[in-house]
Design a protein around this motif. Structure first.
Motif, PDB file in Angstrom:
ATOM      1  N   HIS A  30       0.759  -1.240   0.016  1.00  0.00           N
ATOM      2  CA  HIS A  30      -0.004  -0.151   0.055  1.00  0.00           C
ATOM      3  C   HIS A  30       1.014   1.060   0.054  1.00  0.00           C
ATOM      4  CE1 HIS A  30      -4.161   1.806   1.691  1.00  0.00           C
ATOM      5  NE2 HIS A  30      -3.309   2.617   0.614  1.00  0.00           N
ATOM      6  N   ALA A  34       1.637   3.859  -3.058  1.00  0.00           N
ATOM      7  CA  ALA A  34       1.206   5.111  -2.927  1.00  0.00           C
ATOM      8  C   ALA A  34       2.566   6.288  -2.867  1.00  0.00           C
ATOM      9  CB  ALA A  34       0.744   5.401  -1.624  1.00  0.00           C
ATOM     10  N   THR A  37       3.365   6.884  -6.397  1.00  0.00           N
ATOM     11  CA  THR A  37       2.601   7.310  -7.438  1.00  0.00           C
ATOM     12  C   THR A  37       2.140   8.894  -6.880  1.00  0.00           C
ATOM     13  OG1 THR A  37       1.555   5.438  -7.506  1.00  0.00           O
ATOM     14  CG2 THR A  37      -0.042   7.139  -8.031  1.00  0.00           C
ATOM     15  N   TYR A  43       1.586  12.282  -0.337  1.00  0.00           N
ATOM     16  CA  TYR A  43       1.871  11.114   0.444  1.00  0.00           C
ATOM     17  C   TYR A  43       1.962  11.386   1.726  1.00  0.00           C
ATOM     18  CZ  TYR A  43       4.574   6.784   1.948  1.00  0.00           C
ATOM     19  OH  TYR A  43       5.085   5.705   2.529  1.00  0.00           O
ATOM     20  N   LEU A  46      -1.521  11.189   3.347  1.00  0.00           N
ATOM     21  CA  LEU A  46      -1.844   9.664   3.392  1.00  0.00           C
ATOM     22  C   LEU A  46      -1.141   9.389   4.749  1.00  0.00           C
ATOM     23  CD1 LEU A  46      -3.130   7.143   2.515  1.00  0.00           C
ATOM     24  CD2 LEU A  46      -1.215   6.691   1.116  1.00  0.00           C
ATOM     25  N   ARG A 163      -6.716  -5.129   0.395  1.00  0.00           N
ATOM     26  CA  ARG A 163      -5.797  -4.014   0.209  1.00  0.00           C
ATOM     27  C   ARG A 163      -4.642  -4.030  -0.765  1.00  0.00           C
ATOM     28  NH1 ARG A 163      -3.616  -2.302   6.183  1.00  0.00           N
ATOM     29  NH2 ARG A 163      -5.207  -3.261   7.492  1.00  0.00           N
ATOM     30  N   VAL A 167      -4.998  -1.521  -3.912  1.00  0.00           N
ATOM     31  CA  VAL A 167      -4.253  -0.561  -4.424  1.00  0.00           C
ATOM     32  C   VAL A 167      -3.340  -0.847  -5.867  1.00  0.00           C
ATOM     33  CG1 VAL A 167      -3.407   0.123  -1.919  1.00  0.00           C
ATOM     34  CG2 VAL A 167      -2.118  -1.620  -3.159  1.00  0.00           C
ATOM     35  N   LEU A 170      -5.766   0.497  -8.293  1.00  0.00           N
ATOM     36  CA  LEU A 170      -5.593   1.986  -8.619  1.00  0.00           C
ATOM     37  C   LEU A 170      -4.268   2.438  -9.273  1.00  0.00           C
ATOM     38  CD1 LEU A 170      -6.483   3.123  -4.857  1.00  0.00           C
ATOM     39  CD2 LEU A 170      -7.820   3.369  -6.734  1.00  0.00           C
ATOM     40  N   ASP A 176      -3.961   8.979  -8.950  1.00  0.00           N
ATOM     41  CA  ASP A 176      -3.216   9.530  -8.265  1.00  0.00           C
ATOM     42  C   ASP A 176      -3.715  10.496  -7.109  1.00  0.00           C
ATOM     43  OD1 ASP A 176      -4.165  11.562  -9.736  1.00  0.00           O
ATOM     44  OD2 ASP A 176      -2.053  12.345 -10.352  1.00  0.00           O
ATOM     45  N   TYR A 181      -6.446   6.105  -2.451  1.00  0.00           N
ATOM     46  CA  TYR A 181      -5.572   5.374  -1.859  1.00  0.00           C
ATOM     47  C   TYR A 181      -5.790   5.032   0.081  1.00  0.00           C
ATOM     48  CZ  TYR A 181      -2.426   4.708  -5.553  1.00  0.00           C
ATOM     49  OH  TYR A 181      -1.985   4.505  -6.813  1.00  0.00           O
TER      50      TYR A 181
END
Length: 434
Positions: A30, A34, A37, A43, A46, A163, A167, A170, A176, A181
């Motif tokens: 994950h 992320a 991306t 990020y 997140l 999960r 991802v 995605l 993005d 996410y």
């Protein structure tokens, strides 16, 4: 050698461990996807959401899981149905969830502006993730108490697998958005709960209502301990954002480093679901020898895990966070040394905390974590670079908790060598756990 090690771990560890291994892998996938991306700012958002979810969510709902598991297991040994415990546990979880959702809703603007660069959709996703954790932990408490560790492990494994699939989808679609996410943390556990519902639904109903005192007696202190323990291990990323709002790179890099150094915590999680029932049984029957043996074995296992994992991340950590998570070159070997030491001490504290809980010493456990958080705050306020401040906070806080717990356990042993501790189920139903 492998068979000997397997005999040391509590029953139920292997299926739970397999599920946790997949959840752990999902965390890496994950964050890695992320990290490659999203922009550094997205990020960082997140990372902060991730830290809040697993600080607050686990902090308040893991105690519900543990108390439900403890009481269901004890009732099972007495031939009593688990339904009343599930009903009370679900009520408590729902009440706590409602309070959290009200708080998040009331603070939406503040949370969005201070932590998520004004993105209110991230705040809504945070609420969804809390709902998912409330359902997951409540149902896991029933599964653990019933000894249904294969179902418990299956729920964890499904959560992790979903999960990874989420991802991956995605990434292949070129998405993005940090919200997308983050939504994976909502959808995956909810689906996992639905797919592992049969044993839980079979536990519904039956038996007279459970009095509130057996569930609430130690739940408040246990929740305080759980929240404080999650603060010690997760607050560093949030502190970076609060202490240096413009330094988005450090927050993301620190989360990536913490995910690496905390690999041993996933292994301990596989032991935890079975360790507490074993220690509680020994404490309830006054079997000091069995209690001490199980405690020493658990400490030996987590020490080996902590040292082994710490050496690996000390050597390879700076390279791994860049290769796996596309993290900037911010943290060096010294940073990973502090984080590895902190994780080892945190593992000791988690095992010792289970020993205190098994002896029904909720207040002592809460005291230890409170002193640890005080030490963490003091270390974080030191006039040092931000990254080092949060690393020292994690390290000092964990060491203080472990030391206080050792002192509390020794004092109890000296004052009462063979303490018969009962887990009260009702006014006339004392019992232990499996």
């Amino acid at each position: 050698m492998i068979r000997r090690l397997l005999r040391l771990v509590p029953p139920g560890t292997l299926p739970v461990g397999a599920g946790l291994a997949l959840v752990g892998l999902a965390s890496y996938v994950h964050l890695a996807v992320a990290g490659h991306t999203l922009t550094p700012g997205d990020y960082s958002s997140l990372s902060v959401l991730w830290s809040i979810v697993f600080t607050v969510g686990i902090g308040v709902f893991l105690p519900v899981e543990q108390e439900v598991a403890r009481l269901v297991s004890a009732r099972r040994t007495r031939g009593l149905p688990p339904g009343p415990v599930l009903a009370r546990g679900a009520t408590v979880a729902a009440a706590v969830l409602a309070l959290l959702l009200l708080a998040v809703t009331a603070a939406t603007d503040t949370l969005a502006d201070r932590l998520f660069d004004g993105d209110r959709a991230m705040v809504a996703t945070l609420s969804g993730a809390l709902v998912a954790l409330a359902l997951a932990h409540t149902t896991r408490g029933v599964l653990s108490g019933l000894g249904q560790f294969h179902w418990y492990g299956s729920q964890l494994g499904l959560d992790g697998g979903l999960r990874i699939a989420g991802v991956a989808a995605l990434a292949m679609a070129g998405v993005d958005s940090p919200v997308a996410y983050a939504l994976v943390l909502v959808a995956a556990p909810l689906l996992a709960v639905a797919l592992t519902a049969p044993p839980v639904t079979r536990a519904l109903g039956g038996g007279t209502p459970l009095p509130w005192p057996p569930l609430l007696r130690g739940l408040a202190l246990l929740t305080a301990s759980s929240l404080l323990s999650q603060v010690v291990v997760n607050v560093g990323v949030i502190n970076v954002r609060l202490l240096a709002p413009a330094d988005t790179a450090t927050a993301g890099a620190l989360l990536s480093a913490l995910v690496l150094v905390r690999i041993p915590l996933f292994v301990f999680g596989s032991m935890q679901a079975a360790l507490l029932p074993g220690l509680s049984t020994a404490a309830a029957t006054g079997d000091a020898a069995a209690f001490g043996t199980l405690l020493r074995r658990a400490l030996a296992i987590v020490t080996a895990l902590g040292v082994g994992g710490g050496l690996l991340t000390l050597l390879l950590g700076p390279w791994l966070v860049q290769a796996l998570f596309d993290a900037p070159e911010i943290l060096g070997h010294g940073d990973f040394a502090w984080l590895a030491l902190a994780t080892l001490a945190y593992l000791w504290a988690m095992v010792l905390g289970q020993a205190l809980l098994a002896r029904d010493r909720h207040r002592a456990q809460a005291l230890a974590w409170t002193l640890g958080v005080v030490a963490l705050v003091a270390a974080t306020l030191a006039p040092l670079p931000v990254a080092l401040r949060v690393e020292l906070g994690y390290t000092v806080g964990s060491l203080v908790v472990a030391a206080v717990m050792v002192a509390l356990l020794r004092r109890r042993r000296e004052s009462r060598p063979h303490p018969p501790v009962a887990v009260p189920l009702s006014a006339t139903t004392p019992g232990g756990t499996r």
